[in-house]
Design an enzyme around this catalytic site. Structure first.
Site, PDB file in Angstrom:
ATOM      1  N   HIS A   1      13.272  24.748  77.572  1.00 12.84           N
ATOM      2  CA  HIS A   1      11.972  25.410  77.514  1.00 12.84           C
ATOM      3  C   HIS A   1      10.950  24.770  78.448  1.00 12.84           C
ATOM      4  CE1 HIS A   1      11.169  22.167  74.468  1.00 12.84           C
ATOM      5  NE2 HIS A   1       9.944  22.233  74.983  1.00 12.84           N
TER       6      HIS A   1
ATOM      7  N   ASP B   1      18.966  24.083  74.070  1.00 12.54           N
ATOM      8  CA  ASP B   1      17.648  23.736  74.619  1.00 12.54           C
ATOM      9  C   ASP B   1      17.742  22.541  75.562  1.00 12.54           C
ATOM     10  OD1 ASP B   1      14.949  23.973  75.094  1.00 12.54           O
ATOM     11  OD2 ASP B   1      14.343  22.802  73.328  1.00 12.54           O
TER      12      ASP B   1
ATOM     13  N   SER C   1       8.239  16.872  75.528  1.00 11.55           N
ATOM     14  CA  SER C   1       9.539  17.556  75.504  1.00 11.55           C
ATOM     15  C   SER C   1      10.403  17.131  76.686  1.00 11.55           C
ATOM     16  CB  SER C   1       9.339  19.070  75.543  1.00 11.55           C
ATOM     17  OG  SER C   1       8.699  19.509  74.364  1.00 11.55           O
TER      18      SER C   1
END
Length: 543
Positions: free
Chosen positions: A270, A303, A387
């Site tokens: 993402h 992910d 992230s």
């Protein structure tokens, strides 16, 4: 009577050895004899015959004196040896001093000032001594025929002068008040001037008053324990990068870390997703060096994404640990760029293991972008921008990839905006390693499967296989792992390797935590009865 007889009688009167008997005549008091000698002008000790001629005259005088002595009051005490002024007094016949009656002042007023106790003013001009009222000795009336001794001449050294003389008088009081007022004004002026000068000197640094130097410990170039947070950060920061992504109307910031010396970097799917097919990805290293990056491969189901930079030298790959060795309570360190604050280091512990997390796919997103992670939970602060960054153990090894947080007010983990509330989730490094290797080697990652279609709307406990075919998908793939194990449509899977599952999402998470080819033991419920089946995981290409 001759002068000798008169003196003989006087001496016998004064003595104490005269034989008793009728008195020869009125006795002459000692005080009267003294007054007679002083009043006659004859020097003390001079014989009466020498003061005046003839014995007869002296005898007559003696008779007169005897009568005067009988008429005079008898003295109350003996003769004062200090018989001359200023020591001597006029005699015992001085009247008693008048009675002093105190005057009570009116209410609210003080007593009048006593000039005798006025404050001494050394600068006041000398004044005449106050006229004292006649003393009791002067106002007394001596017996008739006794002359009054002359008053002693005034002595200038005995004039009233001093703090108790009252010579200053009321006229000097205003002057003293003026002097006191002037002194007070001078003191106030001096204090004000000093304060102004001090403030000016401090503000403008006059005479060095404005220069302040505080004490401080010297710089210490001491090493840190390699297992401490500072030691871990010192070794890991050179291998952590900040990623900036720009795409068609979208941009984002994330973190990544170096996998090898060939320029491969690992991050979240993402993070790079906004770049799309024609976006730009820029990588900034800890030393400030920047480089363009290209996407090697991504997998939304896990992910994860792999990038590559070229013509960058001196890369510092981070060592990978083993997530199977992690225990709840182990200390960890998270490194990233929250809100584009590169090189941020936070610390915490492992709060839980094998936490099933489903992230992404919300807000109208594609269902294929949903990630299923059997995550490590940590309380190390993780925020947007963290992230893709590494979660490290005390040995400085990567044990997880920070991916999601549970934001305040939200009921599910998120990969977008939000703030840390102490609930962060990381992809276990064992799973990330396998996916990264597949992405680098083939450009795609494989997923383990059992060959069934799950009913995601089932509200019961467990994961139910759809009772009938729908949308072109069979409930059980013919010839697949589940079909070979005897699983049928409508069965409910309640456990994987003895671990309970409560929904379809949890079953997917448990399966994807394994590799294709791993053998699993499933607990299946059919018609109210449970039974165990064993199967070998198949493989499917992601996402």
């Amino acid at each position: 009577m001759s002068g000798r007889s008169a003196r003989s009688r006087r001496f016998r009167g004064r003595g104490s050895g005269r034989p008793p008997g009728p008195p020869a005549g009125p006795s002459v008091p000692r005080g009267a004899e003294l007054v007679q000698s002083v009043g006659s002008g004859r020097p003390p000790g001079t014989p009466r015959g020498q003061a005046r001629g003839g014995g007869a005259g002296e005898c007559g005088e003696s008779m007169d004196e005897g009568k005067a002595a009988d008429a005079a009051p008898r003295p109350l005490h003996g003769e004062d040896p200090y018989g001359t002024p200023p020591y001597g007094g006029p005699g015992p016949w001085a009247p008693a001093p008048p009675v002093q009656h105190p005057v009570t002042p009116a209410r609210g007023t003080g007593p009048p000032p006593d000039p005798a106790f006025a404050r001494y003013d050394p600068w006041a001009p000398p004044s005449d001594p106050p006229s004292d009222p006649p003393s009791a000795a002067q106002s007394a009336t001596p017996p008739s025929g006794v002359p009054v001794p002359p008053a002693p001449s005034p002595d200038l050294w005995e004039a009233p002068y001093g703090p108790h003389s009252g010579s200053a008088g009321p006229a000097a009081e205003p002057r003293r008040r003026r002097i006191a007022a002037v002194a007070v004004l001078l003191a106030l002026a001096a204090g004000s001037a000093g304060g102004v000068a001090g403030a000016y000197a401090e503000r403008h640094g006059v005479l060095g008053l404005g220069t302040i130097e505080l004490s401080q410990a010297p710089a210490e170039d001491t090493g840190r324990d390699p297992r401490s947070v500072a030691g871990i950060a010192e070794r890991a920061l050179p291998g952590v990068v900040t990623i900036h992504v720009r795409g068609a109307g979208e941009q984002g910031t994330g973190t990544g870390f170096v996998l090898d010396g060939r320029g491969h970097l690992l991050t979240n799917h993402h993070v790079v997703e906004p770049a799309g097919d024609g976006g730009d990805i820029t990588v900034t290293f800890h030393d400030g060096q920047t480089a363009a990056a290209e996407v090697v491969g991504t997998d939304s189901g896990y992910d994860l994404a792999v990038l590559r930079v070229r013509e960058v030298f001196g890369l510092r790959p981070l060592p990978l640990g083993n997530s199977d060795s992690v225990r709840v309570g182990d200390p960890v360190v998270a490194i990233g760029a929250p809100y584009d604050l590169a090189g941020t280091v936070t610390a915490g512990i492992i709060s839980a293991r094998e936490r099933p997390i489903v992230a992404g796919g919300g807000n109208g997103g594609d269902a294929g972008d949903v990630s299923y992670v059997d995550a490590l939970q940590t309380d190390a602060p993780i925020n947007p921008g963290n992230s893709g960054g590494p979660l490290m153990d005390t040995e400085g090894r990567v044990i997880g990839i920070n991916s999601a947080i549970r934001a305040a007010g939200d009921g599910s983990p998120a990969v977008g905006p939000g703030g840390s509330v102490g609930l962060g989730f990381a992809i276990p490094v064992n799973q990330a390693k396998r996916v990264a290797e597949e992405l680098i080697n083939t450009g795609r990652a494989t997923h383990p499967v059992i060959g069934v279609t799950l009913d995601m709307d089932y509200s019961g406990d467990g994961a139910r296989i759809t009772p009938e075919a729908g949308r072109g998908n069979a409930p059980v793939v013919p010839g697949g792992p589940a079909d070979r194990a005897g699983v049928e449509a409508g069965d409910v899977i309640t456990a994987v390797d003895g671990t309970r599952v409560h929904s379809g999402e949890e079953l997917i998470v448990r399966i994807r935590s394994h590799r294709p080819g791993d053998r699993l033991e499933l607990t299946v419920e059919r018609g109210g009865a449970e039974r165990s089946v064993s199967l070998v995981l198949g493989s499917a290409t992601g996402p």
